[in-house]
Design a protein around this motif. Structure first.
Motif, PDB file in Angstrom:
ATOM      1  N   ILE A 163      -9.573   2.400   6.148  1.00  0.00           N
ATOM      2  CA  ILE A 163      -9.525   0.996   6.563  1.00  0.00           C
ATOM      3  C   ILE A 163      -8.528   0.885   7.714  1.00  0.00           C
ATOM      4  O   ILE A 163      -7.407   1.376   7.617  1.00  0.00           O
ATOM      5  CB  ILE A 163      -9.075   0.087   5.397  1.00  0.00           C
ATOM      6  N   ASP A 164      -8.957   0.217   8.784  1.00  0.00           N
ATOM      7  CA  ASP A 164      -8.112   0.060   9.959  1.00  0.00           C
ATOM      8  C   ASP A 164      -7.893  -1.413  10.310  1.00  0.00           C
ATOM      9  O   ASP A 164      -6.957  -1.759  11.006  1.00  0.00           O
ATOM     10  CB  ASP A 164      -8.755   0.793  11.144  1.00  0.00           C
ATOM     11  N   ILE A 204       0.877  -1.173   0.000  1.00  0.00           N
ATOM     12  CA  ILE A 204       0.000   0.000   0.000  1.00  0.00           C
ATOM     13  C   ILE A 204       0.917   1.227   0.000  1.00  0.00           C
ATOM     14  O   ILE A 204       1.809   1.326   0.845  1.00  0.00           O
ATOM     15  CB  ILE A 204      -0.909   0.015   1.250  1.00  0.00           C
ATOM     16  N   PRO A 205       0.733   2.144  -0.958  1.00  0.00           N
ATOM     17  CA  PRO A 205       1.601   3.327  -1.039  1.00  0.00           C
ATOM     18  C   PRO A 205       1.531   4.185   0.232  1.00  0.00           C
ATOM     19  O   PRO A 205       0.483   4.252   0.872  1.00  0.00           O
ATOM     20  CB  PRO A 205       1.052   4.106  -2.235  1.00  0.00           C
ATOM     21  N   LYS A 206       2.652   4.839   0.552  1.00  0.00           N
ATOM     22  CA  LYS A 206       2.719   5.699   1.743  1.00  0.00           C
ATOM     23  C   LYS A 206       1.705   6.834   1.711  1.00  0.00           C
ATOM     24  O   LYS A 206       1.249   7.284   2.750  1.00  0.00           O
ATOM     25  CB  LYS A 206       4.123   6.288   1.873  1.00  0.00           C
ATOM     26  N   ASP A 207       1.370   7.321   0.519  1.00  0.00           N
ATOM     27  CA  ASP A 207       0.456   8.460   0.413  1.00  0.00           C
ATOM     28  C   ASP A 207      -1.022   8.050   0.319  1.00  0.00           C
ATOM     29  O   ASP A 207      -1.875   8.903   0.102  1.00  0.00           O
ATOM     30  CB  ASP A 207       0.845   9.348  -0.772  1.00  0.00           C
ATOM     31  N   THR A 252      -5.335   3.544   7.454  1.00  0.00           N
ATOM     32  CA  THR A 252      -4.585   4.071   8.602  1.00  0.00           C
ATOM     33  C   THR A 252      -3.119   3.659   8.468  1.00  0.00           C
ATOM     34  O   THR A 252      -2.806   2.654   7.829  1.00  0.00           O
ATOM     35  CB  THR A 252      -5.132   3.537   9.946  1.00  0.00           C
ATOM     36  N   ASP A 253      -2.234   4.426   9.084  1.00  0.00           N
ATOM     37  CA  ASP A 253      -0.799   4.107   9.052  1.00  0.00           C
ATOM     38  C   ASP A 253      -0.545   2.723   9.641  1.00  0.00           C
ATOM     39  O   ASP A 253       0.257   1.958   9.114  1.00  0.00           O
ATOM     40  CB  ASP A 253       0.007   5.144   9.838  1.00  0.00           C
ATOM     41  N   GLU A 254      -1.249   2.394  10.742  1.00  0.00           N
ATOM     42  CA  GLU A 254      -1.042   1.104  11.407  1.00  0.00           C
ATOM     43  C   GLU A 254      -1.401  -0.052  10.473  1.00  0.00           C
ATOM     44  O   GLU A 254      -0.658  -1.029  10.377  1.00  0.00           O
ATOM     45  CB  GLU A 254      -1.890   1.002  12.691  1.00  0.00           C
ATOM     46  N   TYR A 255      -2.558   0.063   9.790  1.00  0.00           N
ATOM     47  CA  TYR A 255      -2.979  -1.016   8.899  1.00  0.00           C
ATOM     48  C   TYR A 255      -2.021  -1.139   7.716  1.00  0.00           C
ATOM     49  O   TYR A 255      -1.646  -2.232   7.322  1.00  0.00           O
ATOM     50  CB  TYR A 255      -4.421  -0.818   8.425  1.00  0.00           C
TER      51      TYR A 255
END
Length: 163
Positions: free
Chosen positions: A146-147, A39-42, A47-50
């Motif tokens: 999405i988390d 999943i791309p950083k942008d 969510t960052d965690e997912y």
């Protein structure tokens, strides 16, 4: 009951129609992703965690030489629960009714396993599936990310809106 609006109210500003529109956008972005790609950083739909957990799993699969082929297509989404007052922030859970043609290969050999019984090979052909997806909002309900996503057991899927 008073009809005045108060900023202290925990009443959600955004209703179910808006939430589900945003959830559909996030789900569509997720489904468009190549199953072998991170999943791309942008990506603002996750969510960052997912993203970190998903990408770590992705690296692990690559390291063992696993390549995924096929795709998962969402057939419908159904709001299960909305908890605006949850500790840690507002979240919703959504039943994701989908059909998958995903297969796993190592060195060209099909190593796909049944998600409900890892000891069994995965039958050929498209499979109906149900996941319970969790979404959180970084901006009080305006947008949703999405988390988490969990595969629902066959027994629980029979009691879901996907049945």
């Amino acid at each position: 009951a008073s009809s005045s609006t108060s900023s202290a109210s925990s009443e959600p500003t955004y209703g179910e129609d808006h939430i589900m529109t945003e959830v559909r956008k996030a789900d569509k972005a997720f489904r468009a992703l190549d199953p072998n790609a991170p999943i791309p950083k942008d990506a603002d739909w996750v969510t960052d965690e997912y993203r970190k957990a998903y990408n770590a799993d992705n690296v692990e699969l690559k390291n063992i030489g696993l390549v995924q082929k096929g795709k998962t297509t969402t057939k419908s989404l159904h709001l299960d629960k909305s908890d605006p007052d949850a500790p840690g922030g507002w979240y919703v859970t959504v039943y994701n009714c989908n059909v998958s043609t995903m297969r796993a290969y190592i060195d060209g050999e099909d190593v796909s396993r049944d998600p409900h019984d890892e000891d069994k090979p995965l039958p050929k052909g498209p499979r109906d599936g149900v996941s319970l997806d969790r979404y959180t909002t970084p901006d009080d309900g305006k947008s949703w990310q999405i988390d988490d996503s969990q595969i629902v057991s066959a027994a629980d899927a029979k009691d879901s809106p996907c049945a």
